[in-house]
Motif scaffolding. Structure first.
Motif, short mmCIF file in Angstrom:
data_model
loop_
_atom_site.label_atom_id
_atom_site.label_comp_id
_atom_site.label_asym_id
_atom_site.label_seq_id
_atom_site.Cartn_x
_atom_site.Cartn_y
_atom_site.Cartn_z
N SER A 1 0.85 -1.19 0.00
CA SER A 1 0.00 0.00 0.00
C SER A 1 0.88 1.24 0.00
CB SER A 1 -0.89 0.00 1.24
OG SER A 1 -0.11 0.21 2.41
N GLU A 2 0.29 2.37 -0.34
CA GLU A 2 1.04 3.64 -0.29
C GLU A 2 1.55 3.89 1.14
OE1 GLU A 2 2.18 5.72 -2.66
OE2 GLU A 2 1.47 4.13 -4.01
N LYS A 3 0.75 3.52 2.11
CA LYS A 3 1.15 3.70 3.51
C LYS A 3 2.40 2.86 3.82
CE LYS A 3 -0.64 3.15 8.20
NZ LYS A 3 -1.75 2.68 9.02
N ASP A 4 2.42 1.61 3.34
CA ASP A 4 3.58 0.74 3.56
C ASP A 4 4.82 1.30 2.86
OD1 ASP A 4 2.15 -1.08 5.09
OD2 ASP A 4 1.72 -2.40 3.38
N ARG A 5 4.63 1.79 1.63
CA ARG A 5 5.76 2.37 0.89
C ARG A 5 6.29 3.60 1.61
NH1 ARG A 5 7.05 1.45 -4.23
NH2 ARG A 5 7.30 3.66 -4.70
N ALA A 6 5.38 4.45 2.09
CA ALA A 6 5.80 5.67 2.79
C ALA A 6 6.53 5.31 4.08
CB ALA A 6 4.59 6.55 3.08
N ARG A 7 6.02 4.32 4.81
CA ARG A 7 6.66 3.90 6.06
C ARG A 7 8.06 3.34 5.80
NH1 ARG A 7 3.38 -0.12 7.97
NH2 ARG A 7 4.84 -1.70 7.33
N LYS A 8 8.19 2.57 4.73
CA LYS A 8 9.49 1.99 4.40
C LYS A 8 10.49 3.09 4.05
CE LYS A 8 12.32 -1.37 3.81
NZ LYS A 8 12.79 -2.12 4.97
N LEU A 9 10.04 4.08 3.28
CA LEU A 9 10.92 5.19 2.93
C LEU A 9 11.36 5.95 4.18
CD1 LEU A 9 12.42 6.83 0.84
CD2 LEU A 9 10.33 8.19 0.52
N THR A 10 10.43 6.18 5.09
CA THR A 10 10.75 6.85 6.35
C THR A 10 11.78 6.04 7.14
OG1 THR A 10 8.60 7.91 6.46
CG2 THR A 10 9.81 7.71 8.53
N ASP A 11 11.58 4.74 7.23
CA ASP A 11 12.52 3.87 7.95
C ASP A 11 13.91 3.94 7.31
OD1 ASP A 11 10.47 3.07 9.62
OD2 ASP A 11 10.23 1.09 8.69
N LEU A 12 13.96 3.85 5.98
CA LEU A 12 15.25 3.90 5.29
C LEU A 12 15.94 5.25 5.50
CD1 LEU A 12 14.23 2.21 1.92
CD2 LEU A 12 15.81 1.28 3.63
N CYS A 13 15.17 6.33 5.42
CA CYS A 13 15.75 7.66 5.63
C CYS A 13 16.28 7.83 7.04
CB CYS A 13 14.73 8.75 5.31
SG CYS A 13 14.41 8.92 3.54
N ASN A 14 15.53 7.33 8.02
CA ASN A 14 15.98 7.43 9.41
C ASN A 14 17.26 6.64 9.65
OD1 ASN A 14 13.95 9.17 10.29
ND2 ASN A 14 12.58 7.50 10.84
N GLN A 15 17.34 5.44 9.08
CA GLN A 15 18.55 4.63 9.21
C GLN A 15 19.74 5.34 8.57
OE1 GLN A 15 17.84 0.73 7.56
NE2 GLN A 15 15.96 0.48 8.72
N PHE A 16 19.52 5.84 7.37
CA PHE A 16 20.57 6.53 6.64
C PHE A 16 21.02 7.78 7.38
CE2 PHE A 16 21.72 9.82 3.54
CZ PHE A 16 22.86 9.24 3.00
N ALA A 17 20.05 8.58 7.84
CA ALA A 17 20.37 9.84 8.52
C ALA A 17 21.16 9.58 9.80
CB ALA A 17 19.09 10.61 8.83
N THR A 18 20.84 8.52 10.51
CA THR A 18 21.55 8.19 11.74
C THR A 18 23.02 7.90 11.46
OG1 THR A 18 19.53 7.31 12.74
CG2 THR A 18 21.61 6.56 13.69
N VAL A 19 23.26 7.10 10.43
CA VAL A 19 24.64 6.76 10.07
C VAL A 19 25.38 8.00 9.56
CG1 VAL A 19 26.09 5.39 8.52
CG2 VAL A 19 24.10 4.34 9.61
N ALA A 20 24.71 8.77 8.69
CA ALA A 20 25.35 9.98 8.13
C ALA A 20 25.69 10.98 9.23
CB ALA A 20 24.43 10.62 7.09
N ALA B 1 26.33 10.30 12.31
CA ALA B 1 27.44 9.75 13.09
C ALA B 1 28.79 10.08 12.43
CB ALA B 1 27.28 8.24 13.26
N TYR B 2 28.79 10.24 11.12
CA TYR B 2 30.01 10.61 10.39
C TYR B 2 30.16 12.12 10.27
CZ TYR B 2 31.12 5.82 9.05
OH TYR B 2 31.46 4.50 9.07
N GLY B 3 29.22 12.87 10.83
CA GLY B 3 29.33 14.32 10.84
C GLY B 3 28.78 15.03 9.62
N PHE B 4 28.03 14.33 8.78
CA PHE B 4 27.45 14.98 7.61
C PHE B 4 26.23 15.80 8.00
CE2 PHE B 4 29.59 11.28 5.69
CZ PHE B 4 30.43 11.95 4.81
#
Length: 131
Positions: free
Chosen positions: A85-104, A106-109
């Motif tokens: 569903s669009e909701k599932d796709r949106a949630r997955k994108l949010t999860d991916l962005c949060n994971q990515f942002a956390t790592v980025a 941590a590297y000071g970006f």
């Protein structure tokens, strides 16, 4: 065929990551109706995971009629419509962005660094032009 990328640090079970990546592969057109997936053994060896992990992922997708397995010939994509569903796709994108942002972070970006790099990202630009 899609390339599987597993993240052992995000707390999501590996079999669930395999399921999610197959579903997203279908949603994005990387996996087509009737396409053969690697055997359980071949995928387990490639991903360096237990056979039961891959088997569990395939079995869950078979129950949902997304995959079908023919004894002796392999496992195939059986369904490609309305999987997420669009909701599932949106949630997955949010999860991916949060994971990515956390790592980025941590590297000071900074967010500006990330935006600039994403605008130059070859994979995203290529995918955008294919649509």
């Amino acid at each position: 065929m899609i390339s599987f990328v597993l993240d052992y640090s995000n707390g999501v079970p590996i079999y669930r990551q395999i399921i999610d990546q197959i579903l997203f592969g279908i949603e994005t057109g990387q996996l087509k109706l009737g396409e053969q997936l690697p055997t359980v053994r071949a995928l387990a060896v490639t991903l360096k995971v237990n056979l039961n992990t891959v088997s569990k992922a395939y079995k869950e997708l078979e129950i949902k009629n997304v995959l079908t397995t023919h004894q002796g010939s392999g496992t195939y994509i059986n369904r490609v419509d309305n999987l997420l569903s669009e909701k599932d796709r949106a949630r997955k994108l949010t999860d991916l962005c949060n994971q990515f942002a956390t790592v980025a972070a941590a590297y000071g970006f900074t967010i500006e660094d990330i935006k600039a790099e994403l605008s130059q990202c070859e994979i995203l630009n290529k995918h955008h032009h294919e649509k």
